[in-house]
Design a protein around this motif. Structure first.
Motif, mmCIF file in Angstrom:
data_model
loop_
_atom_site.group_PDB
_atom_site.id
_atom_site.type_symbol
_atom_site.label_atom_id
_atom_site.label_comp_id
_atom_site.label_asym_id
_atom_site.label_seq_id
_atom_site.Cartn_x
_atom_site.Cartn_y
_atom_site.Cartn_z
ATOM 1 N N ALA A 2 5.571 4.295 13.275
ATOM 2 C CA ALA A 2 5.719 5.477 14.105
ATOM 3 C C ALA A 2 7.136 6.006 14.005
ATOM 4 C CB ALA A 2 5.364 5.144 15.547
ATOM 5 N N ILE A 6 6.061 8.306 5.719
ATOM 6 C CA ILE A 6 5.369 7.435 4.762
ATOM 7 C C ILE A 6 6.052 7.588 3.408
ATOM 8 C CG2 ILE A 6 3.172 6.963 3.616
ATOM 9 C CD1 ILE A 6 1.808 8.339 6.049
ATOM 10 N N ASP A 53 5.690 2.606 0.760
ATOM 11 C CA ASP A 53 4.543 2.285 1.605
ATOM 12 C C ASP A 53 3.241 2.513 0.838
ATOM 13 O OD1 ASP A 53 6.085 1.815 4.031
ATOM 14 O OD2 ASP A 53 6.437 3.978 4.049
ATOM 15 N N ARG A 120 -2.373 8.874 4.134
ATOM 16 C CA ARG A 120 -2.260 8.468 5.535
ATOM 17 C C ARG A 120 -3.126 7.237 5.824
ATOM 18 N NH1 ARG A 120 -0.187 11.512 9.511
ATOM 19 N NH2 ARG A 120 0.794 13.499 8.995
ATOM 20 N N ALA A 121 -4.348 7.254 5.282
ATOM 21 C CA ALA A 121 -5.255 6.125 5.512
ATOM 22 C C ALA A 121 -4.692 4.846 4.904
ATOM 23 C CB ALA A 121 -6.633 6.429 4.925
ATOM 24 N N ALA A 124 -1.903 3.410 6.827
ATOM 25 C CA ALA A 124 -2.374 2.811 8.078
ATOM 26 C C ALA A 124 -3.111 1.499 7.851
ATOM 27 C CB ALA A 124 -3.290 3.795 8.809
ATOM 28 N N ASP A 126 -5.881 1.178 5.856
ATOM 29 C CA ASP A 126 -7.303 1.367 5.588
ATOM 30 C C ASP A 126 -7.535 1.626 4.105
ATOM 31 O OD1 ASP A 126 -7.893 1.183 8.320
ATOM 32 O OD2 ASP A 126 -7.499 3.329 8.623
#
Length: 219
Positions: A2, A6, A53, A120-121, A124, A126
């Motif tokens: 947060a 990324i 990342d 984004r996934a 995170a 996923d």
């Protein structure tokens, strides 16, 4: 993660592809492109050097291709999530990429919004498969089940004698005892005896089950 962008590394041997992906990604304020690479070896080094990342990794690259680079990426930058990029004609690499630790799979004609969603996934934690890639995985898994069933059928019929296999093969064609006898130059009574023996050996309840087994075994 947060409050932090990324961090993405783009690995593709085509400068125009890298430039296009970069333009898409930097349009999102939560994504930062921290490095680029034109080959698999450089991708590994960039991911490690920039603490990436997410790595967007092309399959077809010089020095070290994407699939070969994947295991090295997992060792050199274990925190990085790898999304494999490829073209429509290379979808057979989907499962291999996922088996090698890929966190996602996108076709190069992916829409910009989907590319951002995938990054984004992945960041995170996923897995992300494009709809086209998902369809391919489902097809491949179905093919895998078919292959497993065929192997099981071949094992089951391996204990039959050569003549029993011949009779089973004609059962697979749906022939009656009389027609099977004419095909194999046997009397109808002899075929009936063979059929009874085959059903018992294969633990089939009826001719239909035996016929399906013959088909699966490739007889």
């Amino acid at each position: 993660m947060a409050g932090q962008p990324i961090r993405v590394v783009i690995a593709d041997d085509e400068p125009l592809i890298r430039a296009g992906i970069r333009m898409i990604l930097i349009s999102d304020p939560d994504i930062e492109v921290v490095g680029e690479a034109a080959d698999g070896r450089a991708a590994v080094e960039a991911a490690r050097a920039h603490a990436a990342d997410v790595v967007l990794l092309d399959i077809q690259m010089p020095v070290l291709d994407g699939l070969s680079a994947l295991p090295e990426l997992r060792r050199a930058a274990p925190a990085a999530r790898v999304i494999v990029l490829t073209t429509f004609g290379e979808r057979e690499n989907v499962l291999r990429a996922l088996e090698h630790g890929g966190a996602g799979f996108l076709l190069k004609d992916t829409a910009p919004a989907e590319l951002i969603r995938a990054v984004r996934a992945a960041a995170a934690g996923d897995a992300y498969l494009s709809p086209a890639a998902t369809r391919h995985v489902v097809e491949r898994l179905a093919t895998g089940r078919e292959a497993a069933r065929s192997e099981q059928a071949r094992v089951r019929v391996a204990g039959l004698s050569e003549k029993e296999r011949e009779v089973l093969a004609v059962l697979g064609e749906g022939l009656s005892n009389a027609d099977a006898g004419r095909r194999l130059h046997l009397s109808e009574a002899t075929v009936k005896t063979y059929v009874s023996r085959i059903l018992a050996k294969l633990d089939c309840e009826n001719r239909v089950q035996a016929a399906l087994l013959a088909r699966d075994a490739g007889l």
